[in-house]
Design a protein around this motif. Sequence first.
Motif, mmCIF file in Angstrom:
data_model
loop_
_atom_site.group_PDB
_atom_site.id
_atom_site.type_symbol
_atom_site.label_atom_id
_atom_site.label_comp_id
_atom_site.label_asym_id
_atom_site.label_seq_id
_atom_site.Cartn_x
_atom_site.Cartn_y
_atom_site.Cartn_z
ATOM 1 N N GLU A 1 -1.753 -5.214 6.295
ATOM 2 C CA GLU A 1 -2.065 -5.368 4.877
ATOM 3 C C GLU A 1 -1.754 -6.790 4.446
ATOM 4 N N SER A 2 -2.794 -7.505 4.052
ATOM 5 C CA SER A 2 -2.666 -8.866 3.541
ATOM 6 C C SER A 2 -3.887 -9.162 2.681
ATOM 7 N N VAL A 3 -3.876 -10.292 2.013
ATOM 8 C CA VAL A 3 -5.033 -10.695 1.209
ATOM 9 C C VAL A 3 -6.246 -10.895 2.110
ATOM 10 N N GLU A 4 -6.030 -11.402 3.310
ATOM 11 C CA GLU A 4 -7.129 -11.718 4.222
ATOM 12 C C GLU A 4 -7.712 -10.499 4.929
ATOM 13 N N ARG A 5 -6.905 -9.418 5.058
ATOM 14 C CA ARG A 5 -7.380 -8.299 5.870
ATOM 15 C C ARG A 5 -6.490 -7.083 5.675
ATOM 16 N N VAL A 6 -7.140 -5.931 5.505
ATOM 17 C CA VAL A 6 -6.433 -4.652 5.505
ATOM 18 C C VAL A 6 -7.064 -3.811 6.603
ATOM 19 N N VAL A 7 -6.209 -3.249 7.468
ATOM 20 C CA VAL A 7 -6.686 -2.443 8.592
ATOM 21 C C VAL A 7 -5.944 -1.112 8.581
ATOM 22 N N ILE B 1 -10.629 1.196 10.248
ATOM 23 C CA ILE B 1 -11.244 0.767 8.997
ATOM 24 C C ILE B 1 -10.679 -0.613 8.672
ATOM 25 N N THR B 2 -11.562 -1.607 8.543
ATOM 26 C CA THR B 2 -11.127 -2.988 8.312
ATOM 27 C C THR B 2 -11.832 -3.560 7.092
ATOM 28 N N ALA B 3 -11.044 -3.985 6.106
ATOM 29 C CA ALA B 3 -11.588 -4.609 4.900
ATOM 30 C C ALA B 3 -11.311 -6.101 4.940
ATOM 31 N N THR B 4 -12.368 -6.899 4.753
ATOM 32 C CA THR B 4 -12.229 -8.354 4.663
ATOM 33 C C THR B 4 -12.964 -8.834 3.409
ATOM 34 N N PRO B 5 -12.456 -9.884 2.782
ATOM 35 C CA PRO B 5 -13.078 -10.339 1.533
ATOM 36 C C PRO B 5 -14.405 -11.052 1.758
ATOM 37 N N ILE B 6 -15.322 -10.787 0.863
ATOM 38 C CA ILE B 6 -16.559 -11.555 0.738
ATOM 39 C C ILE B 6 -16.364 -12.552 -0.400
ATOM 40 N N ILE C 1 0.828 -1.202 0.000
ATOM 41 C CA ILE C 1 0.000 0.000 0.000
ATOM 42 C C ILE C 1 0.864 1.255 0.000
ATOM 43 N N THR C 2 0.496 2.165 -0.860
ATOM 44 C CA THR C 2 1.093 3.492 -0.908
ATOM 45 C C THR C 2 -0.043 4.497 -0.731
ATOM 46 N N ALA D 1 -10.948 3.470 -0.235
ATOM 47 C CA ALA D 1 -9.497 3.294 -0.351
ATOM 48 C C ALA D 1 -9.057 1.967 0.263
ATOM 49 N N VAL D 2 -9.494 1.691 1.482
ATOM 50 C CA VAL D 2 -9.060 0.467 2.169
ATOM 51 C C VAL D 2 -9.581 -0.777 1.445
ATOM 52 N N GLY D 3 -10.835 -0.743 1.000
ATOM 53 C CA GLY D 3 -11.379 -1.868 0.246
ATOM 54 C C GLY D 3 -10.674 -2.070 -1.083
ATOM 55 N N SER D 4 -10.324 -0.989 -1.746
ATOM 56 C CA SER D 4 -9.600 -1.092 -3.015
ATOM 57 C C SER D 4 -8.187 -1.613 -2.798
ATOM 58 N N TRP D 5 -7.532 -1.160 -1.729
ATOM 59 C CA TRP D 5 -6.190 -1.675 -1.428
ATOM 60 C C TRP D 5 -6.249 -3.188 -1.230
#
Length: 155
Positions: A39-45, A108-113, A23-24, A71-75
């Motif tokens: 930052e990983s495939v499983e979770r970005v926080v 802000i936490t993004a996890t894959p569906i 991530i930049t 931004a977090v979901g796109s990353w």
Amino acid sequence: MNSPAKNGSDSAPEPAEHALWKITLGELDEKMGVKILEESVERVVATMPVEGNRQSFGLLHGGASLAVGEAVGSWAAVIHASTLGKTAVGVDVSATHHRSARGGLVTITATPIHLGGTLTTHEVLITNEAGQRLCTLRITNMLMRRKHQPATPNP
């Protein structure tokens, strides 16, 4: 990248796995005070301060929530795409605001569906310091082949 030797004494190396994209922060992310925690495939926080991101009534701006959530979901999508040698572009984002915040730090936490080869969908949760859900976003990204980028910008 070095090529394997063509003589019979050397065997071809295993194909290299694609490096995970790192991530930049963009200009808006920096202005909003975003910090990456994981930052990983499983979770970005990430975190973001409420201060500096409030609307005229003193509450966390809904647009700030959407901007940081997207931004977090796109990353997260680009990190997954990088494992396939691809990149990701957003095609849909929606959000529901559950409660407001006047100060502190939000997480802000993004996890894959869904992590596919063509589309990804992530759930992005924005919570306050007490762990209460402020906003829920869902973002879908389309995965695309990376286009060659010039090493230096054109004048």
